[in-house]
Design a protein around this motif. Structure first.
Motif, PDB file in Angstrom:
ATOM      1  N   ALA A 158       0.843  -1.189   0.000  1.00 55.45           N
ATOM      2  CA  ALA A 158       0.000   0.000   0.000  1.00 55.45           C
ATOM      3  C   ALA A 158       0.882   1.243   0.000  1.00 55.45           C
ATOM      4  O   ALA A 158       2.027   1.216   0.464  1.00 55.45           O
ATOM      5  CB  ALA A 158      -0.911   0.005   1.224  1.00 55.45           C
TER       6      ALA A 158
ATOM      7  N   ARG B 127      -3.087   4.855   4.964  1.00 54.41           N
ATOM      8  CA  ARG B 127      -2.559   3.802   4.102  1.00 54.41           C
ATOM      9  C   ARG B 127      -3.514   3.637   2.930  1.00 54.41           C
ATOM     10  O   ARG B 127      -4.726   3.524   3.104  1.00 54.41           O
ATOM     11  CB  ARG B 127      -2.457   2.483   4.876  1.00 54.41           C
ATOM     12  N   TRP B 128      -2.969   3.641   1.703  1.00 47.77           N
ATOM     13  CA  TRP B 128      -3.802   3.648   0.499  1.00 47.77           C
ATOM     14  C   TRP B 128      -3.559   2.362  -0.284  1.00 47.77           C
ATOM     15  O   TRP B 128      -2.534   2.198  -0.941  1.00 47.77           O
ATOM     16  CB  TRP B 128      -3.447   4.870  -0.326  1.00 47.77           C
TER      17      TRP B 128
ATOM     18  N   ARG C 216      -5.894   5.908  -8.395  1.00 48.46           N
ATOM     19  CA  ARG C 216      -5.279   4.882  -7.563  1.00 48.46           C
ATOM     20  C   ARG C 216      -3.772   5.139  -7.533  1.00 48.46           C
ATOM     21  O   ARG C 216      -3.215   5.724  -8.460  1.00 48.46           O
ATOM     22  CB  ARG C 216      -5.591   3.483  -8.098  1.00 48.46           C
ATOM     23  N   PRO C 217      -3.095   4.705  -6.458  1.00 47.28           N
ATOM     24  CA  PRO C 217      -1.706   5.132  -6.262  1.00 47.28           C
ATOM     25  C   PRO C 217      -0.699   4.361  -7.107  1.00 47.28           C
ATOM     26  O   PRO C 217      -0.843   3.169  -7.365  1.00 47.28           O
ATOM     27  CB  PRO C 217      -1.484   4.862  -4.775  1.00 47.28           C
TER      28      PRO C 217
ATOM     29  N   GLU D  50      -7.889   0.583  -4.201  1.00 46.78           N
ATOM     30  CA  GLU D  50      -8.853   1.574  -3.734  1.00 46.78           C
ATOM     31  C   GLU D  50      -8.676   2.906  -4.449  1.00 46.78           C
ATOM     32  O   GLU D  50      -7.550   3.305  -4.772  1.00 46.78           O
ATOM     33  CB  GLU D  50      -8.692   1.804  -2.230  1.00 46.78           C
ATOM     34  N   THR D  51      -9.794   3.605  -4.663  1.00 49.27           N
ATOM     35  CA  THR D  51      -9.696   4.971  -5.172  1.00 49.27           C
ATOM     36  C   THR D  51      -9.416   5.916  -4.003  1.00 49.27           C
ATOM     37  O   THR D  51      -9.633   5.575  -2.834  1.00 49.27           O
ATOM     38  CB  THR D  51     -10.985   5.420  -5.874  1.00 49.27           C
ATOM     39  N   LEU D  52      -8.958   7.099  -4.334  1.00 49.70           N
ATOM     40  CA  LEU D  52      -8.666   8.092  -3.308  1.00 49.70           C
ATOM     41  C   LEU D  52      -9.912   8.430  -2.492  1.00 49.70           C
ATOM     42  O   LEU D  52      -9.868   8.488  -1.257  1.00 49.70           O
ATOM     43  CB  LEU D  52      -8.106   9.358  -3.963  1.00 49.70           C
TER      44      LEU D  52
ATOM     45  N   ASN E 229     -11.939   5.826   5.949  1.00 48.87           N
ATOM     46  CA  ASN E 229     -11.200   6.236   7.137  1.00 48.87           C
ATOM     47  C   ASN E 229     -11.841   7.432   7.844  1.00 48.87           C
ATOM     48  O   ASN E 229     -11.203   8.090   8.671  1.00 48.87           O
ATOM     49  CB  ASN E 229      -9.756   6.567   6.760  1.00 48.87           C
TER      50      ASN E 229
ATOM     51  N   VAL F 207     -10.864   5.456  -0.103  1.00 51.54           N
ATOM     52  CA  VAL F 207     -10.003   5.257   1.062  1.00 51.54           C
ATOM     53  C   VAL F 207     -10.219   6.377   2.074  1.00 51.54           C
ATOM     54  O   VAL F 207     -10.165   6.157   3.292  1.00 51.54           O
ATOM     55  CB  VAL F 207      -8.519   5.144   0.652  1.00 51.54           C
TER      56      VAL F 207
ATOM     57  N   LEU G 170      -0.359   7.805   2.099  1.00 48.64           N
ATOM     58  CA  LEU G 170      -1.130   8.926   1.575  1.00 48.64           C
ATOM     59  C   LEU G 170      -1.116  10.071   2.580  1.00 48.64           C
ATOM     60  O   LEU G 170      -1.453   9.897   3.750  1.00 48.64           O
ATOM     61  CB  LEU G 170      -2.582   8.501   1.312  1.00 48.64           C
TER      62      LEU G 170
END
Length: 348
Positions: A259, A274-275, A337-338, A279-281, A288, A284, A262
């Motif tokens: 991950a 943690r991304w 996504r990252p 997952e999309t921004l 959270n 996530v 972020l």
């Protein structure tokens, strides 16, 4: 490690309907009561919209976006015009009553003037007047330039907010001029006709809202009147395919997972998360407890636009971004996504 799904989360808030106001034979305005604990979440800017969960016996609910016509600071009000074969607009116009409740997402959207003190041209057709009325009300509340409102409708009986516009123009004759185009008298709007109606506007920005054919000719009229293409802004609504009120949450990424780190700044606060790679921004952040700005979560509305300050992301779609947005470094949070180990993001 693959993320494990947990129970979906229901998003949005239940708001009570204060009043339902009949505007025309096929349009109503819906005014909501917002409890004190949600007041900050439902502060809106002129030109934004609300996403409503409209009850449906077949699917449980359908999500639709409706522009706010209220001035910032007033009770949120959206205006809905019944569309042929439109389930949601038909249900709202026919069945919604004061005292009912609807699930609503907080205000979203980027169809917001950059400078309320500047002179502007607003071009609307039909229910496209809704965000324009919010812009007019907000602009007239502060010192500034002139507003020219071009408003196209089938006939005089279909003009939404006719009395309100007359009253505002009479109260602010030096700042607001309303120029009507009625199809019953002039036929469908044309680029040349709208340009003549507007007159020379020089470098003033234009804001457009209405059916796609209207906005196409209005865009041509704006350029003919002297506006640079970058100064022409239009509001685009798309039918939502998914359900923006439901979030399928994955288990938070563990330290050993692949991950990204972020760092995201929103409303002046910075969050370290943690991304997960899948997952999309936006997802996530919501998972959270960070209330990311969003509406469709499908890449079509632009509400989740943000900038990547450091690191890289990959986007599944950039449909809602104009060429100049991409040039300015904006990305869509619901499509990002990252890539890499660390990403730093800022929301305006």
């Amino acid at each position: 490690m693959t993320a494990t799904s947990v129970d979906p989360v229901l998003l949005g808030h239940e708001l009570a309907v204060r009043d339902v106001v009949r505007e025309t034979a096929d349009a109503v305005s819906i005014i909501f009561d917002v409890p004190a604990e949600l007041a900050e979440r439902f502060v809106h800017r002129p030109g934004q919209f609300l996403t409503l969960a409209v009850p449906s016996e077949r699917t449980g609910r359908v999500a639709r976006c409706y522009s706010l016509s209220s001035a910032p600071g007033d009770a949120p009000m959206v205006t809905v015009k019944r569309t042929p074969d439109g389930y949601a607009s038909g249900w709202l116009c026919a069945h919604l009553r004061p005292g009912a409740t609807l699930r609503v997402l907080p205000p979203a959207g980027t169809f917001v003037p950059h400078d309320l003190g500047a002179s502007m041209v607003l071009a609307a057709a039909g229910s496209g007047i809704t965000p324009m009325l919010s812009i007019v009300r907000a602009t007239l509340a502060v010192p500034g330039g002139r507003l020219t409102l071009l408003y196209a409708n089938r006939d005089a009986a279909s003009v939404i907010f006719a009395d309100v516009l007359d009253e505002l123009a009479a109260a602010h004759p030096d700042r607001l001029e309303v120029r009507h185009w009625l199809e019953s008298e002039r036929g469908l709007p044309t680029a040349d006709g709208l340009a003549d109606l507007a007159g020379p506007t020089g470098e003033q920005p234009w804001y457009l809202c209405g059916p796609a054919p209207f906005m196409a000719v209005a865009q041509q009229a704006a350029v003919a009147c002297g506006a640079a293409p970058r100064a022409v802004h239009q509001e685009d609504f798309h039918s939502l395919v998914g359900d923006p009120f439901t979030l399928a949450v994955a288990e938070p990424a563990a330290d050993g997972d692949d991950a990204a780190e972020l760092e995201v700044t929103l409303d002046g606060r910075t969050h370290l998360l943690r991304w997960g790679r899948s997952e999309t921004l936006v997802d996530v952040m919501l998972a959270n407890g960070v209330e990311a700005p969003y509406s469709c979560r499908e890449g079509t509305c632009g509400s989740c636009m943000c900038t990547v300050v450091d690191g890289e992301v990959v986007q599944a779609s950039t449909e809602a971004l104009a060429e100049e947005d991409i040039e300015d470094g904006y990305v869509l949070g619901c499509q990002s996504r990252p890539l890499g180990a660390r990403v730093v993001v800022e929301f305006d």
